[in-house]
Motif scaffolding. Structure first.
Motif, PDB file in Angstrom:
ATOM      1  N   HIS A  75       1.052  -0.974  -0.078  1.00 51.92           N
ATOM      2  CA  HIS A  75      -0.330  -0.136  -0.276  1.00 51.92           C
ATOM      3  C   HIS A  75       0.970   1.250   0.371  1.00 51.92           C
ATOM      4  N   SER A  76       2.074   1.261  -0.399  1.00 50.01           N
ATOM      5  CA  SER A  76       2.598   2.503   0.629  1.00 50.01           C
ATOM      6  C   SER A  76       3.248   2.360  -0.613  1.00 50.01           C
ATOM      7  N   GLY A  77       3.711   2.176  -1.983  1.00 50.54           N
ATOM      8  CA  GLY A  77       4.204   1.648  -3.217  1.00 50.54           C
ATOM      9  C   GLY A  77       4.312   0.365  -3.409  1.00 50.54           C
ATOM     10  N   GLN A  78       5.041   0.145  -4.503  1.00 53.75           N
ATOM     11  CA  GLN A  78       5.527  -0.964  -5.148  1.00 53.75           C
ATOM     12  C   GLN A  78       6.710  -1.076  -5.295  1.00 53.75           C
ATOM     13  N   THR A  79       8.114  -0.452  -5.190  1.00 53.37           N
ATOM     14  CA  THR A  79       8.897  -0.389  -4.786  1.00 53.37           C
ATOM     15  C   THR A  79       9.640  -2.580  -3.759  1.00 53.37           C
ATOM     16  N   LEU A  80       9.051  -2.131  -3.124  1.00 46.90           N
ATOM     17  CA  LEU A  80       9.905  -3.650  -2.112  1.00 46.90           C
ATOM     18  C   LEU A  80       9.147  -4.761  -3.185  1.00 46.90           C
ATOM     19  N   LEU A  81       7.034  -4.565  -3.021  1.00 42.25           N
ATOM     20  CA  LEU A  81       6.981  -5.533  -4.116  1.00 42.25           C
ATOM     21  C   LEU A  81       7.598  -6.562  -4.835  1.00 42.25           C
ATOM     22  N   ASN A  82       7.987  -5.334  -5.933  1.00 43.65           N
ATOM     23  CA  ASN A  82       8.522  -5.637  -7.057  1.00 43.65           C
ATOM     24  C   ASN A  82       9.491  -6.331  -7.229  1.00 43.65           C
ATOM     25  N   MET A  83      11.414  -5.467  -5.982  1.00 41.46           N
ATOM     26  CA  MET A  83      12.296  -5.988  -5.561  1.00 41.46           C
ATOM     27  C   MET A  83      12.021  -7.971  -5.782  1.00 41.46           C
ATOM     28  N   VAL A  84      11.664  -8.174  -4.236  1.00 44.06           N
ATOM     29  CA  VAL A  84      10.650  -9.116  -3.665  1.00 44.06           C
ATOM     30  C   VAL A  84      10.818 -10.294  -5.084  1.00 44.06           C
ATOM     31  N   ARG A  85       9.819  -9.899  -5.867  1.00 41.24           N
ATOM     32  CA  ARG A  85       9.465 -10.717  -6.554  1.00 41.24           C
ATOM     33  C   ARG A  85      10.239 -10.717  -8.145  1.00 41.24           C
TER      34      ARG A  85
END
Length: 79
Positions: free
Chosen positions: A41-51
């Motif tokens: 919910h606070s952006g996609q940076t970590l989601l994209n990095m992890v995935r």
């Protein structure tokens, strides 16, 4: 089954990557899964990095119904 959890909330992508490398290096040999909480919910940076993160110990990733979490399934180590 041995499962570990790591929470990456509040980290930069570089800090999160370093934390993932550290847990993968230090996890016990009987660890089968690492639950990575990265939020969404606070952006996609970590989601994209992890995935997009890859490591020789990871056999596959499970993208659950909770979009703020990814599970790394680890390769079984020979005893």
């Amino acid at each position: 089954m041995k499962k570990l959890t790591i929470d990456l909330h509040g980290m930069t992508a570089a800090e999160a990557r370093s934390a993932l490398l550290k847990i993968l290096k230090s996890c016990p040999a009987d660890t089968e899964e690492i639950e990575v909480i990265h939020g969404c919910h606070s952006g996609q940076t970590l989601l994209n990095m992890v995935r997009s993160f890859s490591h020789p110990k990871i056999s596959r990733k499970i993208l659950g119904l909770n979009n703020g979490m990814t599970v790394f399934v680890l390769k079984q180590q020979l005893k």
